[in-house]
Scaffold this active site. Structure first.
Site, PDB file in Angstrom:
ATOM      1  N   GLU A  33       7.838  56.593 -35.634  1.00 47.50           N
ATOM      2  CA  GLU A  33       7.492  57.007 -36.984  1.00 47.50           C
ATOM      3  C   GLU A  33       6.007  57.260 -37.226  1.00 47.50           C
ATOM      4  O   GLU A  33       5.654  58.093 -38.053  1.00 47.50           O
ATOM      5  CB  GLU A  33       7.992  55.947 -37.980  1.00 47.50           C
ATOM      6  CG  GLU A  33       9.493  55.761 -38.003  1.00 47.50           C
ATOM      7  CD  GLU A  33      10.235  57.002 -38.478  1.00 47.50           C
ATOM      8  OE1 GLU A  33       9.654  57.797 -39.242  1.00 47.50           O
ATOM      9  OE2 GLU A  33      11.399  57.179 -38.069  1.00 47.50           O
ATOM     10  N   SER A  81      45.771  14.832 -77.073  1.00 49.92           N
ATOM     11  CA  SER A  81      45.752  13.409 -76.717  1.00 49.92           C
ATOM     12  C   SER A  81      44.833  13.081 -75.547  1.00 49.92           C
ATOM     13  O   SER A  81      44.602  11.898 -75.274  1.00 49.92           O
ATOM     14  CB  SER A  81      47.175  12.947 -76.396  1.00 49.92           C
ATOM     15  OG  SER A  81      47.989  13.006 -77.562  1.00 49.92           O
TER      16      SER A  81
END
Length: 684
Positions: free
Chosen positions: A106, A375
């Site tokens: 690159e 409950s």
């Protein structure tokens, strides 16, 4: 002599300057002055530009590293990213061949230029002209990084100008190694892999740290054209590209020719890139994000895209059993929703969380939803009662009763109108879920006492201190209810629930960590006395007796049902779990919903604890065991036809022996036949 010397040293007159030469000379001096002026101005402008670019901050580099969420055993739960699957790796941990191959492919003059490479531009132009196609790019690594970090890939002059500016700023703000590190972690390598580390795992099934020269050369060739040079899609082109990069590395003296030839001939084995699957434990994953932001104060963007490793409390095996229990039992109920949350009572660590039946259909997490607990709230009232001097033997009448409170009459009813029509103890009231007894208890100790106890046990939702609070009429969440029962399982120690163990930065630093926060809110004795009474709920005659047929180990808890909600909260010494079923629209529940709730809870606990040895709830110091007569509430005597085992805080146990069933002597008692025979024989 003198004349001779004069003749020798005499000078000839300088011919006058021609008009043409004078004009030329004046023009040159003018141009030189202007050139010098322009050069000075240019140098000044360049200096000012550099100062400006140096002083102007760059936007934060948007590398977006993948954050990983792991379960308690290090197994992957899910990950967060911006669609760019990336694992950050420092430059110093990358192999030298990969760095060299990338530079050769690159930007060969990367360490020599200042962001732009005239030689690279000329060389690329010549190669492309020679090949008749664009085979080599002219952009430097810094230019590519600027484009990938901050810009789109459109081909406009404004974009090119911005690219030049950002390129210059990158060179001014970062050194070369930092730029190369960002590049190798940002660039796209195809097949959904961003950065060298994720690419190495995608193509070779290994970390980039362990790449060979041959593998490095293949990987370095991909970013130029991920589809064109992918070794999975185009192995022939990838091989040609690898060879070209190895030759370039040889020409630049990076590697010897022999090493290049060996790399070209190396047989490479490629991996199959994993396909992203559906998220595991998605409701829990969302809870992790919320906790990381709200509790630990981390920025959401950092959590999502900061490359963090979030170690959580979840156990994927336990989570799988939770999801399976929910899915199987709700398969025939198309609209019925549910929630399940399970925690380790001794740490508060969340081990499983299911926030609904289908995350794709609804992301709402019902573990945090507020509904009436029914409950399941009663143990809160009874714990407050134990602290106020009531005991498991305290008796109230189980019959239709009207209570007066603040000038108003309140008439609670038992489920299906079932009453014992006699005095019953606290243990019996819990096992049968007697509502009248609960309201008696609630009003006897004072309505605020239950609220105060609820706060200590982890319930933070608003609670209305009215008579019906004893029956669970104030909305709470499953996560709050599971804390109540986990506190009992932990012997009275409350641990706030947590989903996160620790959060690590990409470099291994600990950003956040959970610390033990256990607080003793009940005495161990009170916790055990309540636990023993709650065991009766799962025994014959209890409201969850069918769970006892599924789960064969010591277990305690409480059921809860309203017209719109069905609950079961319970625990073993190792795990506390709450299950809720209902409709999001608060529709009335169909008959039999409680059976589904019990089935989900029982099968989950059975499977989750299959490999855990059963343990009994330990009896703490200061608790005594007494056999009592259920009819009188006193110590069972030899003549009592029935007795039950109850535990009391030492000093609160009944001491009087039951006298209801003692046999008294009577006048018409028959004489044994043998005694009558002896008397007749003696009398002659």
């Amino acid at each position: 002599m003198t004349d001779g010397m004069d003749r020798h040293t005499s000078t000839q007159p300088i011919p006058p300057m021609t008009p043409a030469f004078g004009r030329w000379w004046r023009r040159m001096r003018f141009l030189l002055r202007w050139a010098s002026f322009c050069l000075v101005v240019a140098m000044g402008l360049s200096f000012l530009t550099v100062l400006y670019l140096k002083s102007k901050p760059l936007p934060p580099p948007d590398i977006g590293i993948t954050t990983k969420i792991l379960d308690v055993r290090g197994r992957a739960i899910d990950q967060w990213d911006q669609g760019e699957h990336r694992d950050y790796i420092p430059l110093q941990e990358l192999p030298q061949p990969l760095i060299q191959a990338t530079l050769a492919a690159e930007d060969r003059q990367f360490y020599e230029h200042h962001g732009f490479s005239p030689r690279g531009i000329l060389r690329a132009a010549w190669v492309n002209l020679r090949d008749g196609r664009v085979s080599q790019g002219a952009s430097t690594i810094t230019q590519q990084l600027a484009r990938n970090l901050y810009l789109t890939h459109d081909r406009t002059w404004s974009r090119k100008w911005k690219e030049a500016v950002y390129t210059s700023q990158l060179e001014l703000h970062f050194d070369k190694n930092e730029i190369l590190e960002m590049y190798l972690n940002k660039i796209y390598y195809g097949h959904g892999a961003y950065g060298a580390e994720r690419a190495a795992r995608a193509y070779f099934g290994k970390s980039a740290r362990h790449l060979t020269l041959a593998e490095s050369a293949v990987l370095a060739g991909i970013p130029r054209g991920p589809r064109w040079y992918s070794p999975l899609d185009n192995p022939k082109r990838a091989k040609q590209r690898q060879a070209a990069i190895l030759d370039a590395m040889t020409q630049q003296g990076m590697i010897p020719a022999r090493a290049a030839e060996q790399a070209k001939n190396e047989h490479l084995v490629y991996a199959t890139p994993p396909k992203p699957g559906p998220a595991r434990a998605p409701w829990f994953r969302d809870a992790v994000l919320h906790e990381a932001v709200s509790r630990f104060g981390l920025d959401e963007a950092l959590v999502r895209n900061g490359g963090l490793r979030i170690h959580t409390t979840l156990d994927l095996a336990v989570q799988q059993w939770a999801e399976r229990a929910m899915e199987r039992n709700l398969a025939t109920q198309p609209d019925l929703e549910g929630a399940l949350v399970s925690i380790d009572p001794h740490t508060g660590h969340i081990k499983a969380m299911v926030g609904g039946r289908n995350y794709q259909r609804s992301q709402f997490n019902r573990v945090f939803a507020k509904r009436q607990p029914g409950s399941t709230f009663k143990p809160v009232v009874y714990l407050a009662a134990l602290e106020r001097g009531l005991t498991p033997a305290t008796r109230f009448e189980s019959k239709p009763t009207a209570f007066t409170h603040d000038g108003k009459t309140y008439r609670p009813t038992n489920y299906h109108g079932r009453y014992a029509d006699r005095l019953i103890s606290m243990g019996e009231a819990i096992a049968t879920s007697d509502n009248v007894y609960a309201v008696h208890t609630h009003l006897t100790i004072g309505e605020e006492e239950a609220v105060r106890m609820a706060r200590r046990l982890g319930i933070q939702s608003p609670l209305n201190p009215v008579p019906s609070l004893a029956l669970g009429t104030s909305d709470v969440s499953p996560l709050e209810m599971v804390q109540v029962y986990a506190t009992l399982a932990a012997g009275g120690v409350h641990h706030p629930p947590t989903a996160i163990l620790r959060i690590e930065a990409p470099d291994g630093r600990i950003l956040a960590q959970s610390k033990p926060q256990g607080e003793s809110v009940l005495s161990p004795g009170e916790a055990f006395v309540m636990t023993h009474m709650l065991e009766g709920v799962f025994q014959p005659g209890g409201t969850a007796n069918r769970v006892g047929q599924i789960l064969h180990r010591p277990v305690a808890g409480k059921t809860g049902s309203t017209d719109w909600d069905s609950w079961l909260s319970g625990f073993t010494p190792e795990l506390a779990t709450t299950v809720w079923l209902g409709y999001d629209q608060h529709r009335e529940l169909p008959r039999g919903t409680s059976r589904l709730t019990h089935q989900i809870w029982g099968t989950f606990m059975r499977d989750a604890l299959a490999n855990v040895k059963p343990h009994r709830f330990p009896v703490p110091h200061g608790v005594v065991r007494v056999k009592i007569d259920p009819q009188s509430g006193m110590v069972a005597g030899a003549d009592c036809p029935r007795s039950v085992t109850a535990y009391f805080m030492e000093g609160t146990q009944p001491r009087q022996t039951c006298s209801l069933h003692r046999h008294e002597p009577t006048d018409n008692k028959q004489t044994p036949w043998w005694w009558e025979w002896i008397k007749k024989w003696w009398s002659g």
